[in-house]
Design an enzyme around this catalytic site. Structure first.
Site, PDB file in Angstrom:
ATOM      1  N   GLU A  34      51.312 -34.629   1.781  1.00  0.00           N
ATOM      2  CA  GLU A  34      50.604 -35.479   0.620  1.00  0.00           C
ATOM      3  C   GLU A  34      49.267 -35.635   0.623  1.00  0.00           C
ATOM      4  O   GLU A  34      48.695 -35.821   1.430  1.00  0.00           O
ATOM      5  CB  GLU A  34      51.378 -36.828   1.202  1.00  0.00           C
ATOM      6  N   GLU A  65      58.754 -37.019   3.193  1.00  0.00           N
ATOM      7  CA  GLU A  65      58.473 -36.108   4.494  1.00  0.00           C
ATOM      8  C   GLU A  65      59.675 -35.203   4.735  1.00  0.00           C
ATOM      9  O   GLU A  65      59.336 -33.967   5.296  1.00  0.00           O
ATOM     10  CB  GLU A  65      58.040 -37.259   5.531  1.00  0.00           C
ATOM     11  N   ASP A  90      53.474 -42.656  12.114  1.00  0.00           N
ATOM     12  CA  ASP A  90      54.436 -43.666  12.288  1.00  0.00           C
ATOM     13  C   ASP A  90      55.578 -43.362  11.266  1.00  0.00           C
ATOM     14  O   ASP A  90      56.594 -44.187  11.292  1.00  0.00           O
ATOM     15  CB  ASP A  90      53.804 -45.270  11.803  1.00  0.00           C
ATOM     16  N   HIS A 134      51.245 -48.182  10.687  1.00  0.00           N
ATOM     17  CA  HIS A 134      50.322 -47.257  10.237  1.00  0.00           C
ATOM     18  C   HIS A 134      49.065 -47.306  11.502  1.00  0.00           C
ATOM     19  O   HIS A 134      48.038 -46.657  11.399  1.00  0.00           O
ATOM     20  CB  HIS A 134      49.270 -47.666   9.022  1.00  0.00           C
TER      21      HIS A 134
END
Length: 339
Positions: A34, A65, A90, A134
């Protein structure tokens, strides 16, 4: 260090340079993930690659993902050498099957007939108030599973050499860079996130820890941000006559147990600093290694400083409360020397 140089790079630029050199050397190497292309990577680890190599070798993917990590797996099994970026570690949960049950295990499942030369690079670490989805490190999670090599650099020099080694390895490697050490302008800048990096390609072997600072009173063992914090703490402790040795593991799989044992033999006291969770992780593995192989050299129990078993808080005061820091390391070392 393989060469003396006055040229300095941030860790982000060192990683991007390593990838660029390997893409020039080997046409099988490509990047996907990404925002790795036009944007240059959220954390700058792929900056400049899109302009240099084009959209066929630097591939921007949808926010999926499981899809693009699965695609990288298939490409690796067919002879390509993908570097796939998982934006935050994460997020691995949505691609857990691809990572855990295929990337890590397919060489074993095939009896060694299939190789998976894949680099999964990902950002780790807290300290900038982005909360529990995150801000984790999770290297203990990946080190726990057989089949993945786990790389965690702490300096720009190490970042470049370890990335080149990761790309050239015929096994899957998870390459984890700490956001706080990348030298990004929109985060709190740490001076040691910029350092000397030779222009030429070079490799750093996996499983070889490095003593970043020599000492004789206590050993601090860590990776990534913990190494930087340990070095800062060592400077403060030196003012009080306390000599600290800092051991940077650099890779968790393979783990340089010999280096761990040797530093214990030298100082007889050990503090493990880990930004991952306390239980069932890196700090426990190092403590067990010391007890199993160097117990007779210890003059005090192994001490651990790690994140308590709670999600990383969003609140800055609470986040600072749970994360390791140089001041906490100073206090922990003093407690260790009193025991």
């Amino acid at each position: 260090m393989s060469a003396i140089t006055s040229r300095k790079l941030t860790m982000a630029k060192a990683i991007a340079e390593a990838i660029s050199l390997e893409m020039e050397r080997d046409p099988r190497v490509f990047v996907m993930g990404e925002d790795v292309g036009v944007y240059g990577g959220i954390f700058g680890a792929t900056a400049g690659l899109y302009e240099k190599f084009g959209p066929e070798r630097v591939i921007d993917t949808p926010i999926s993902e499981a899809g693009f990590i699965g695609a990288a797996l298939g490409a690796a099994m067919e002879g390509m050498r993908p570097i796939v970026e998982l934006m935050f570690v994460d997020f691995f949960g949505v691609a857990m099957d691809q990572i855990y049950n295929h990337i890590a295990k397919n060489t074993y499942f095939s009896g060694g007939n299939i190789r998976v030369p894949l680099v999964l690079m990902t950002a780790v670490g807290g300290g900038y108030n982005d909360a529990g989805q995150h801000s984790q490190c999770l290297w203990g999670t990946f080190a726990h599973l057989p089949g993945l090599k786990v790389v965690v650099p702490s300096t720009p020099y190490d970042a470049k050499g370890l990335m080149i080694s990761a790309i050239r390895d015929d096994n899957p490697v998870i390459y984890m860079f700490h956001k706080g050490l990348l030298g990004l302008g929109w985060m709190t800048l740490i001076k040691d996130s910029t350092g000397p990096v030779p222009e030429e390609p070079y490799t750093i072997p996996f499983g070889k820890a490095e003593v970043k600072r020599e000492g004789k009173d206590v050993s601090i063992i860590s990776v990534a941000m913990g190494v930087y914090q340990a070095l800062e703490a060592a400077k403060e402790l030196e003012k009080e006559g306390i000599s600290v040795e800092v051991l940077d593991l650099r890779t968790l799989v393979p783990l340089d147990r010999e280096a761990i044992i040797n530093t214990v033999k030298k100082t007889h006291r050990v503090l493990v600093v880990d930004e991952d969770y306390l239980s069932y992780g890196m700090s426990g593995e190092i403590a067990a290694t010391v007890v199993e192989h160097a117990f007779d050299y210890l003059e005090a129990p192994v001490k651990r400083l790690a994140v308590p078993d709670v999600p990383i808080p969003y609140s800055r005061p609470l986040e600072q409360f749970v994360l390791p820091s140089s001041s906490k390391i100073v206090n922990a070392v003093k407690e260790l020397l009193r025991s």
